[in-house]
Design a protein around this motif. Structure first.
Motif, mmCIF file in Angstrom:
data_model
loop_
_atom_site.group_PDB
_atom_site.id
_atom_site.type_symbol
_atom_site.label_atom_id
_atom_site.label_comp_id
_atom_site.label_asym_id
_atom_site.label_seq_id
_atom_site.Cartn_x
_atom_site.Cartn_y
_atom_site.Cartn_z
ATOM 1 N N PHE A 82 0.831 -1.203 0.000
ATOM 2 C CA PHE A 82 0.000 0.000 0.000
ATOM 3 C C PHE A 82 0.868 1.257 0.000
ATOM 4 O O PHE A 82 0.444 2.311 -0.480
ATOM 5 N N LEU A 83 2.066 1.156 0.543
ATOM 6 C CA LEU A 83 2.965 2.311 0.523
ATOM 7 C C LEU A 83 3.400 2.645 -0.901
ATOM 8 O O LEU A 83 3.619 3.814 -1.226
ATOM 9 N N ASP A 84 3.520 1.620 -1.758
ATOM 10 C CA ASP A 84 3.820 1.870 -3.169
ATOM 11 C C ASP A 84 2.696 2.669 -3.820
ATOM 12 O O ASP A 84 2.939 3.601 -4.596
ATOM 13 N N ALA A 85 1.465 2.317 -3.494
ATOM 14 C CA ALA A 85 0.322 3.064 -4.028
ATOM 15 C C ALA A 85 0.331 4.496 -3.511
ATOM 16 O O ALA A 85 0.024 5.436 -4.260
ATOM 17 N N ALA A 86 0.700 4.689 -2.253
ATOM 18 C CA ALA A 86 0.777 6.045 -1.695
ATOM 19 C C ALA A 86 1.834 6.873 -2.416
ATOM 20 O O ALA A 86 1.626 8.058 -2.678
ATOM 21 N N ILE A 87 2.948 6.255 -2.744
ATOM 22 C CA ILE A 87 4.007 6.968 -3.473
ATOM 23 C C ILE A 87 3.519 7.373 -4.856
ATOM 24 O O ILE A 87 3.766 8.499 -5.321
ATOM 25 N N VAL A 88 2.795 6.491 -5.534
ATOM 26 C CA VAL A 88 2.266 6.807 -6.865
ATOM 27 C C VAL A 88 1.260 7.961 -6.779
ATOM 28 O O VAL A 88 1.290 8.884 -7.597
ATOM 29 N N ILE A 89 0.397 7.932 -5.781
ATOM 30 C CA ILE A 89 -0.582 9.013 -5.610
ATOM 31 C C ILE A 89 0.125 10.334 -5.338
ATOM 32 O O ILE A 89 -0.244 11.383 -5.892
#
Length: 89
Positions: A59-66
């Protein structure tokens, strides 16, 4: 720990609602864009808190993309304003 996570999620949810109100009612276009930047930042925070709660680090990868998408949108808007807004070339 669960109480802190729940309080964080509630406060960030309230921030999302208030930010959405600013996006809809914003008096000018720059105000709306700043509100959208705040919206994406708050979503990054919510995803980060959820990653801590669930223990899933992807989920941290998704946060970085956002966060990167929000940053690029802010840069694009700054360039748009620098050039003087919409033109009929």
């Amino acid at each position: 720990m669960e109480t802190v996570i729940l309080i964080s999620q509630v406060i960030m949810g309230l921030a999302l609602v208030l930010t959405f109100v600013r996006v809809v009612r914003g008096p000018s276009l720059p105000d709306r864009v700043v509100a959208l930047e705040l919206f994406s930042t708050t979503v990054v925070g919510l995803v980060g808190v959820y990653a801590i709660q669930s223990g899933v680090s992807s989920f941290l990868d998704a946060a970085i993309v956002i966060a990167l998408m929000g940053f690029l949108a802010a840069i694009g808007f700054a360039r748009f304003l620098e050039r003087g807004g919409p033109r009929d070339d």
